[in-house]
Scaffold this active site. Structure first.
Site, PDB file in Angstrom:
ATOM      1  NE  ARG A 102      -0.625  -0.110   4.975  1.00 37.14           N
ATOM      2  CZ  ARG A 102      -1.279  -0.228   6.132  1.00 37.14           C
ATOM      3  NH1 ARG A 102      -2.600  -0.322   6.118  1.00 37.14           N
ATOM      4  NH2 ARG A 102      -0.634  -0.252   7.277  1.00 37.14           N
ATOM      5  CG  ASP A 151       3.871 -20.338  15.949  1.00 35.65           C
ATOM      6  OD1 ASP A 151       3.453 -19.830  14.883  1.00 35.65           O
ATOM      7  OD2 ASP A 151       5.037 -20.188  16.346  1.00 35.65           O
ATOM      8  CG  HIS A 153       6.098 -26.205  11.308  1.00 32.22           C
ATOM      9  ND1 HIS A 153       5.753 -25.861  10.014  1.00 32.22           N
ATOM     10  CD2 HIS A 153       6.527 -25.053  11.895  1.00 32.22           C
ATOM     11  CE1 HIS A 153       5.961 -24.569   9.837  1.00 32.22           C
ATOM     12  NE2 HIS A 153       6.420 -24.069  10.960  1.00 32.22           N
TER      13      HIS A 153
END
Length: 500
Positions: free
Chosen positions: A55, A238, A243
């Site tokens: 932006r 997370d 993972h």
């Protein structure tokens, strides 16, 4: 910016690579340096363009300067001027407010509708829907467009489904590439080759031969200034949801019929569906969660989680998770998979350790009262490689006639075995696969949602118990209760990481 679109020896057609969020941390640290490495290796088609989208108002020249600065800062090796001369010719920039649909019309001036467009959304997932609607309003979406999504896709099953539906409104599943960068690591990719190209492993990869499996992803850092994000996510969301479960599914999956994307992902999904649920009835026996307090990491004093900048001192977010996972199918019946991940641990390391069952009868009691187990260690980081622990006779003469044994390691270190080869970063591999159009290393929607289903059950049980996470000192391997998770079955965590 005009570029010759003639096909090259890369084996795939030229593309317009549009990088949304090009000034963000992920793009600066990983994506732009990876594109530079692909350019250096001459793996980018001559006609490919790279269009940065953000932006901020800036010229293409100023954008190129920023790209160069980031490559020099986040690339270990000397900067290659010849590579940069080629790469800079590909660069373009367009200013777009990603929440303003009319702004996306500007994109039409920077891409060629006759070429495949790859859109990498290196932005918060909360605006994936805005970007898709904006591109649709600009009429730049067609069946050839590919869209790359960064994790985390949601913070639970419900929010994940909302985000996936927003993207699915405009893109077919075959156009969507959900990234988990662990799937681009050489040693993770080597799991498939190791298992299915070598009969020594393929025929011994089940409950008859394997005692248990450990998967550890340890981080020595804390939250690195990301308090707002991490405290909302926690280590379970997370790291475990993506993972660790992706690694587990590759270790445990059945042989796919072929190496095409859906054959591999079908088998991974079966593993996730076979994970035994963990809920309020067994969560205290199967899981451990912790939160670090102040301590020392590599000799440096570090603050506790609740002492980090901007911390909420009443937070009960976990920074450490250990889980005993079990897979209810024929291959893995009775074989536990121990998962462990945390922050402020002694070292940054990721490993998969396969423990084979002990020999049923010990002929060598003079050397070992109990014969040690053979181990296969697959190191994902920092020193990628494969290591096998076997028993070997000690060379030399003896007057007693006994045969003395010792543990020996057969070590394949990638950095040593392939010293002449540069080990590519995971993002380099994944970006190349997107350009080629191969989805095998990307996560399908049903995989993500099945993983969230399993993880949400554990989190709900934690919330219901109202038990706070156990404290562990920074620089140690987590709460004492994580040791007990294995010790109650006379097992222990693999400790070579401590010695390195």
């Amino acid at each position: 910016m005009s570029i010759d679109t003639a096909a090259t020896s890369t084996g795939y057609e030229p593309i317009d690579f549009v990088l949304f969020g090009t000034l963000g941390d992920l793009a600066r640290r990983k994506l732009l340096p990876s594109l530079y490495q692909l350019e250096k290796a001459k793996l980018l088609n001559d006609g490919t363009t790279i269009v940065g989208v953000a932006r901020q108002d800036m010229s293409v020249e100023d954008y190129a300067t920023q790209v160069k600065d980031n490559i020099e800062k986040f690339t270990d090796e000397p900067f290659c001027k010849d590579t940069w001369k080629r790469l800079i010719k590909r660069l373009d920039y367009v200013q777009i407010d990603m929440k303003t649909p009319k702004d996306y019309k500007k994109l039409c001036e920077h891409v060629d509708p006759a070429r495949t467009m790859v859109c990498y959304l290196a932005t918060p997932p909360s605006i994936y829907g805005d970007i898709c609607r904006g591109m649709d309003a600009a009429k730049v979406i067609d069946p050839s467009v590919r869209v790359v999504l960064e994790k985390p896709i949601g913070h639970d099953l419900e929010s994940s489904m909302v985000i996936n539906e927003q993207v699915a409104e405009f893109f077919d599943e075959k156009q969507i590439y959900r990234i988990d960068h662990y799937l681009g690591k050489e040693t993770v990719l080597n799991l498939v080759a190791l298992r299915f190209a070598n009969s020594i492993f393929a025929t011994n990869w089940d409950h008859n031969c394997i005692d248990h499996v450990q998967i550890s992803v340890a981080e020595s850092v804390g939250i690195e200034g990301r308090w707002g994000y991490f405290d909302d996510a926690g280590q379970m969301r997370d790291m475990v949801q993506n993972h660790l479960l992706q690694i587990l599914s590759l270790v445990a999956m059945e042989p796919p019929t072929t190496l095409d994307a859906d054959s591999i992902r079908d088998e991974k999904l079966k593993v996730l569906k076979a994970l035994r649920p963990i809920d309020a009835s067994n969560v205290s026996e199967k899981t451990v969660r912790g939160q670090y307090i102040s301590g020392f990491v590599r000799g440096e004093e570090v603050p506790g989680y609740l002492e980090e900048p901007d911390a909420n001192e009443k937070s009960t977010t976990e920074t450490f998770v250990a889980i005993k996972a079990e897979i209810d199918n024929w291959r893995w019946a009775g074989v536990p998979f121990y998962l462990r991940t945390g922050k402020r641990l002694p070292n940054k390391t990721s490993e998969v350790v396969i423990y084979f069952k002990r020999q049923p009868h010990n002929l060598f009691g003079d050397s070992f009262t109990t014969l040690p187990q053979n181990k296969l260690v697959i190191r994902l980081q920092p020193d990628e490689g494969v290591e096998i622990t076997v028993m070997n006779k000690v060379p030399g003469l003896t007057s007693t006639g006994s045969m003395d044994l010792q543990k020996s390691k057969l070590n394949l270190s990638f950095s040593e075995a392939f010293a002449a080869e540069r080990i590519a970063d995971a993002y380099e591999k994944l970006l190349l696969e997107v350009m080629i159009g191969n989805q095998a290393l990307f996560v399908r929607r049903d995989e993500i949602e099945q993983a969230w289903t399993w993880v949400d059950s554990i989190r709900a049980a934690w919330d219901a118990s109202k038990e706070p996470p156990a404290s562990y000192q920074a620089g140690t391997w987590g709460p004492v209760s994580s040791i007990a998770l294995l010790a109650r079955e006379e097992r222990s965590w693999y400790e070579s990481k401590v010695k390195r």
